[in-house]
Design an enzyme around this catalytic site. Structure first.
Site, PDB file in Angstrom:
ATOM      1  N   LYS A   1      -7.015  -0.108   2.719  1.00  0.00           N
ATOM      2  CA  LYS A   1      -7.213  -1.465   2.202  1.00  0.00           C
ATOM      3  C   LYS A   1      -8.130  -2.194   3.177  1.00  0.00           C
ATOM      4  O   LYS A   1      -7.684  -2.927   4.060  1.00  0.00           O
ATOM      5  CB  LYS A   1      -5.859  -2.163   2.058  1.00  0.00           C
ATOM      6  CG  LYS A   1      -5.920  -3.501   1.378  1.00  0.00           C
ATOM      7  CD  LYS A   1      -4.513  -4.070   1.224  1.00  0.00           C
ATOM      8  CE  LYS A   1      -4.550  -5.522   0.854  1.00  0.00           C
ATOM      9  NZ  LYS A   1      -3.236  -6.145   0.888  1.00  0.00           N
TER      10      LYS A   1
ATOM     11  N   VAL B   1       0.845  -1.192   0.000  1.00  0.00           N
ATOM     12  CA  VAL B   1       0.000   0.000   0.000  1.00  0.00           C
ATOM     13  C   VAL B   1       0.886   1.251   0.000  1.00  0.00           C
ATOM     14  O   VAL B   1       0.555   2.262  -0.624  1.00  0.00           O
ATOM     15  CB  VAL B   1      -0.951  -0.019   1.221  1.00  0.00           C
ATOM     16  CG1 VAL B   1      -1.705   1.283   1.350  1.00  0.00           C
ATOM     17  CG2 VAL B   1      -1.909  -1.187   1.124  1.00  0.00           C
ATOM     18  N   GLU B   2       2.033   1.156   0.669  1.00  0.00           N
ATOM     19  CA  GLU B   2       2.961   2.289   0.721  1.00  0.00           C
ATOM     20  C   GLU B   2       3.443   2.691  -0.679  1.00  0.00           C
ATOM     21  O   GLU B   2       3.541   3.878  -0.997  1.00  0.00           O
ATOM     22  CB  GLU B   2       4.170   1.939   1.600  1.00  0.00           C
ATOM     23  CG  GLU B   2       3.853   1.775   3.072  1.00  0.00           C
ATOM     24  CD  GLU B   2       3.339   0.396   3.479  1.00  0.00           C
ATOM     25  OE1 GLU B   2       3.325   0.125   4.689  1.00  0.00           O
ATOM     26  OE2 GLU B   2       2.957  -0.424   2.595  1.00  0.00           O
TER      27      GLU B   2
END
Length: 124
Positions: A98, A72-73
């Site tokens: 998420k 996600v980063e």
């Protein structure tokens, strides 16, 4: 500094580190706060004089839906870069969520700030 925001932009994409996550599309949810000076647009009442949030949303939907990041980063950094460079946004705050990634938690994700704040301070 004025802020134009976009909330709950839901996009289906492949994201995750586990083998099963690489086989399915999951929903990520984006929330953006984008710095903009809206005075000219407020005066002219003309779309060309403001940040077109529909164009931002369309670009992000196109990008994220085609992406296949593990983290996600990484997705957050790439989305931030698109908004900052392609839409000439000087500063943004982005939340990438998420949902369902952790059992028992409603949400999980990251919040990042990138660009320069109105006072000239770099945010990183």
């Amino acid at each position: 500094m004025d802020i134009i925001y976009l909330r709950e932009l839901k996009i289906e994409t492949i994201i995750g580190v586990f083998d099963w996550e690489r086989q399915i599309k999951q929903t990520v949810v984006l929330d953006l706060d984008m710095a903009a000076d809206i005075r000219k647009a407020a005066s002219s009442d003309n779309l060309e004089d403001t940040l077109n949030y529909k164009a931002v949303a369309k670009r992000l939907i196109d990008f994220v839906s085609q992406s296949e990041f593990q983290l996600v980063e990484t997705l957050a950094e790439r989305v931030a870069n698109i908004v900052l460079t392609e839409f000439s946004v000087p500063w943004l705050r982005l939340q990438v969520n998420k949902r369902g990634a952790v059992r028992g938690a409603q949400d999980v994700g990251v919040i990042i700030e990138r660009g320069a704040a109105e006072n000239g301070t770099s945010v990183r």
